[in-house]
Write a protein that holds these residues in place. Structure first.
Motif, PDB file in Angstrom:
ATOM      1  N   GLU A  99      32.059  59.731  49.901  1.00  0.00           N
ATOM      2  CA  GLU A  99      31.894  58.887  48.722  1.00  0.00           C
ATOM      3  C   GLU A  99      33.245  58.598  48.078  1.00  0.00           C
ATOM      4  OE1 GLU A  99      29.216  60.793  46.070  1.00  0.00           O
ATOM      5  OE2 GLU A  99      27.483  60.654  47.417  1.00  0.00           O
ATOM      6  N   GLY A 100      33.294  57.512  47.342  1.00  0.00           N
ATOM      7  CA  GLY A 100      34.536  57.168  46.665  1.00  0.00           C
ATOM      8  C   GLY A 100      34.523  55.749  46.165  1.00  0.00           C
ATOM      9  N   VAL A 101      35.720  55.236  45.944  1.00  0.00           N
ATOM     10  CA  VAL A 101      35.921  53.958  45.273  1.00  0.00           C
ATOM     11  C   VAL A 101      36.384  52.897  46.272  1.00  0.00           C
ATOM     12  CG1 VAL A 101      37.555  52.811  43.713  1.00  0.00           C
ATOM     13  CG2 VAL A 101      36.344  54.856  42.963  1.00  0.00           C
ATOM     14  N   VAL A 102      35.934  51.661  46.047  1.00  0.00           N
ATOM     15  CA  VAL A 102      36.465  50.496  46.757  1.00  0.00           C
ATOM     16  C   VAL A 102      37.107  49.587  45.717  1.00  0.00           C
ATOM     17  CG1 VAL A 102      35.949  48.477  48.163  1.00  0.00           C
ATOM     18  CG2 VAL A 102      34.718  50.615  48.569  1.00  0.00           C
ATOM     19  N   VAL A 103      38.387  49.344  45.844  1.00  0.00           N
ATOM     20  CA  VAL A 103      39.092  48.477  44.907  1.00  0.00           C
ATOM     21  C   VAL A 103      38.878  47.023  45.322  1.00  0.00           C
ATOM     22  CG1 VAL A 103      41.337  47.813  43.978  1.00  0.00           C
ATOM     23  CG2 VAL A 103      40.785  50.233  44.305  1.00  0.00           C
ATOM     24  N   THR A 104      38.366  46.240  44.398  1.00  0.00           N
ATOM     25  CA  THR A 104      38.075  44.840  44.671  1.00  0.00           C
ATOM     26  C   THR A 104      38.414  44.021  43.429  1.00  0.00           C
ATOM     27  OG1 THR A 104      36.367  43.311  45.469  1.00  0.00           O
ATOM     28  CG2 THR A 104      35.643  45.075  43.984  1.00  0.00           C
ATOM     29  N   GLN A 105      37.922  42.787  43.340  1.00  0.00           N
ATOM     30  CA  GLN A 105      38.245  41.916  42.218  1.00  0.00           C
ATOM     31  C   GLN A 105      36.985  41.295  41.646  1.00  0.00           C
ATOM     32  OE1 GLN A 105      40.753  39.421  44.989  1.00  0.00           O
ATOM     33  NE2 GLN A 105      39.785  37.742  43.873  1.00  0.00           N
ATOM     34  N   LEU A 106      37.064  40.899  40.375  1.00  0.00           N
ATOM     35  CA  LEU A 106      35.942  40.267  39.697  1.00  0.00           C
ATOM     36  C   LEU A 106      35.878  38.764  39.969  1.00  0.00           C
ATOM     37  CD1 LEU A 106      36.161  42.157  36.303  1.00  0.00           C
ATOM     38  CD2 LEU A 106      34.152  42.131  37.792  1.00  0.00           C
ATOM     39  N   LEU A 107      37.010  38.168  40.358  1.00  0.00           N
ATOM     40  CA  LEU A 107      37.035  36.753  40.728  1.00  0.00           C
ATOM     41  C   LEU A 107      36.488  36.635  42.145  1.00  0.00           C
ATOM     42  CD1 LEU A 107      38.098  33.866  39.785  1.00  0.00           C
ATOM     43  CD2 LEU A 107      40.069  34.364  41.248  1.00  0.00           C
ATOM     44  N   THR A 108      35.175  36.684  42.249  1.00  0.00           N
ATOM     45  CA  THR A 108      34.530  36.678  43.554  1.00  0.00           C
ATOM     46  C   THR A 108      33.048  36.399  43.364  1.00  0.00           C
ATOM     47  OG1 THR A 108      34.351  37.916  45.634  1.00  0.00           O
ATOM     48  CG2 THR A 108      33.949  39.151  43.614  1.00  0.00           C
TER      49      THR A 108
ATOM     50  N   TYR B 149      37.613  47.486  39.778  1.00  0.00           N
ATOM     51  CA  TYR B 149      38.166  46.140  39.745  1.00  0.00           C
ATOM     52  C   TYR B 149      39.639  46.152  39.350  1.00  0.00           C
ATOM     53  CZ  TYR B 149      33.221  45.127  39.976  1.00  0.00           C
ATOM     54  OH  TYR B 149      31.903  45.090  40.365  1.00  0.00           O
ATOM     55  N   ALA B 150      40.460  45.602  40.245  1.00  0.00           N
ATOM     56  CA  ALA B 150      41.889  45.454  39.985  1.00  0.00           C
ATOM     57  C   ALA B 150      42.160  44.048  39.471  1.00  0.00           C
ATOM     58  CB  ALA B 150      42.682  45.710  41.262  1.00  0.00           C
ATOM     59  N   ASP B 151      43.283  43.890  38.775  1.00  0.00           N
ATOM     60  CA  ASP B 151      43.649  42.561  38.305  1.00  0.00           C
ATOM     61  C   ASP B 151      44.189  41.736  39.459  1.00  0.00           C
ATOM     62  OD1 ASP B 151      43.791  40.560  36.459  1.00  0.00           O
ATOM     63  OD2 ASP B 151      45.481  41.383  35.328  1.00  0.00           O
TER      64      ASP B 151
ATOM     65  N   LEU C  56      42.845  43.518  32.911  1.00  0.00           N
ATOM     66  CA  LEU C  56      42.327  42.385  33.682  1.00  0.00           C
ATOM     67  C   LEU C  56      42.744  41.050  33.069  1.00  0.00           C
ATOM     68  CD1 LEU C  56      38.741  43.809  34.228  1.00  0.00           C
ATOM     69  CD2 LEU C  56      40.525  43.621  35.978  1.00  0.00           C
ATOM     70  N   ALA C  57      43.924  41.013  32.473  1.00  0.00           N
ATOM     71  CA  ALA C  57      44.344  39.815  31.733  1.00  0.00           C
ATOM     72  C   ALA C  57      44.454  38.585  32.627  1.00  0.00           C
ATOM     73  CB  ALA C  57      45.676  40.087  31.037  1.00  0.00           C
TER      74      ALA C  57
END
Length: 400
Positions: free
Chosen positions: A54-63, A80-82, A365-366
């Motif tokens: 288990e763990g984290v997946v770094v992705t983006q909100l612009l999707t 979510y990364a910027d 997330l600017a």
């Protein structure tokens, strides 16, 4: 009969894999066909969790929300990364990865591929022990490459689906990098993809009639269409582009191979992909030359530098949301359908933000928030004359 059907389907899948391999300078055996790209992504995350925990997946909100659903379905957590405004993708120079990061998404938003930024992202992800999954939904058959021309990602996901480069509505492919340092993950992924089942008769049927249904919807009154779009999916008789279940963070069924019908359509479309890319690149070139430097418009740097890319949509940033929305509406009024991908974020908007772990604290997330608020996407499926007309409309909106 079923055996003959399955054999024919596998032969078509091999032909699709061969075409994609030739386009990308890869090997046919490393490509695997799936019914939808989001389900291929689900298999990838299942393999990652199986081997890495288990763990984290770094992705983006612009999707699109369907690019996050597979993370949730596999029991992993999106973080979510910027993004960088220059690439509309995760900013590798401000990327901080937690100790439990299992994977990082490299999304080529709108089909924009920035090899230099992609290399930096892969380097940081691999240094943190994280797998890189490349989302090529907007640029099927194109991938980020290293200095020697080898694909960068450990796993690459390509979509043939609705509102993508190929006009096929369904289908996708997963490429598994034989050079990946995550040997256990990619080996398990390849094994899982090799034994995916064929779609059941109902799903094969709805895929076959989907285009006809969409044409019928186009000739019916809107209230009736809204009702049909609610009722038919509930009865299993229509496959929407994004279902309500998918807007809640769920995937309605298990991963599967494409049907024979889907393969046939995808194969024809892939054989003509070069012509489609040339046409879209020509339109993108018009937008670059006519809108670059226009006051009141900002264009992601990666979309206007280097060689012109065959973008799925051409993004421009206005001064504010109202101007961006007016730009979209006026382009549509002129007869060129477009939209504001991705506004809202996690398009077309999620029904349960908590399920998606959307953060309340937006301080990190600017760039994402500015991009989402101000983006308008111009159509690239028009001819060159249409592109010039779209430019006139856009200049008129920003000048007013």
């Amino acid at each position: 009969m079923a055996s003959l059907e399955q054999t024919a389907g596998k032969t078509l899948e091999q032909r699709i894999a061969s075409l994609l391999a030739r386009r990308t300078g890869t090997v046919e055996m490393d490509w695997h066909c799936v019914f939808k790209a989001r389900y291929g992504m689900r298999v990838a995350f299942d393999a990652i969790r199986s081997r890495m925990g288990e763990g984290v997946v770094v992705t983006q909100l612009l999707t699109c929300c369907t690019a996050v659903d597979p993370i949730l379905a596999a029991g992993l957590t999106p973080l979510y990364a910027d993004i960088s405004v220059d690439t509309a993708s995760i900013d590798p120079d401000r990327l901080a990865l937690p100790d439990d990061c299992r994977a990082v998404m490299l999304q080529h938003t709108y089909g924009i591929i920035d090899d230099a930024a992609s290399r930096r992202l892969v380097e940081r992800a691999h240094a943190a022990g994280a797998v890189v999954i490349e989302d090529c939904a907007h640029c099927v058959g194109r991938m980020a490459v290293d200095e020697e021309g080898h694909p960068l990602a450990d796993i690459s996901i390509h979509s043939f689906g609705i509102e993508k480069v190929l006009d096929t509505l369904f289908g996708g492919a997963v490429w598994v990098n034989p050079r990946s340092p995550f040997t256990e993950v990619v080996d398990e992924l390849s094994a899982r993809l090799a034994v995916l089942p064929a779609p059941p008769a109902r799903i094969a049927f709805v895929a076959r009639v989907n285009r006809f249904q969409l044409r019928v919807f186009g000739h019916l009154p809107r209230p009736l269409v809204r009702g049909l779009r609610r009722v038919l999916p509930a009865l299993g008789l229509f496959e929407p582009a994004v279902s309500d279940d998918e807007r809640r963070g769920q995937l309605p069924y298990d991963p599967m191979r494409p049907s024979r019908f889907v393969c046939e359509k995808a194969l024809v479309a892939l054989e003509g992909l070069g012509r489609v890319e040339d046409a879209r690149a020509a339109v993108a070139s018009v937008y670059r030359s006519e809108l670059g430097g226009v006051p009141g418009i900002e264009i992601p740097q990666a979309a206007i530098s280097g060689d012109t890319q065959p973008l799925l949509k051409f993004p421009v940033l206005a001064a504010d949301t109202a101007t961006a929305d007016r730009m979209v509406s006026e382009v549509c009024r002129a007869g060129y359908y477009t939209s504001a991908w991705y506004r809202p974020e996690l398009c077309p908007g999620v029904l349960d933000k908590a399920a998606y772990h959307v953060p309340e604290d937006r301080s990190g997330l600017a760039a994402n928030d500015r991009f989402v608020a101000c983006v308008a996407t111009l159509p690239t499926d028009v001819d060159v004359a249409g592109a010039h007309r779209v430019c006139e409309v856009v200049r008129s909106v920003v000048s007013s």
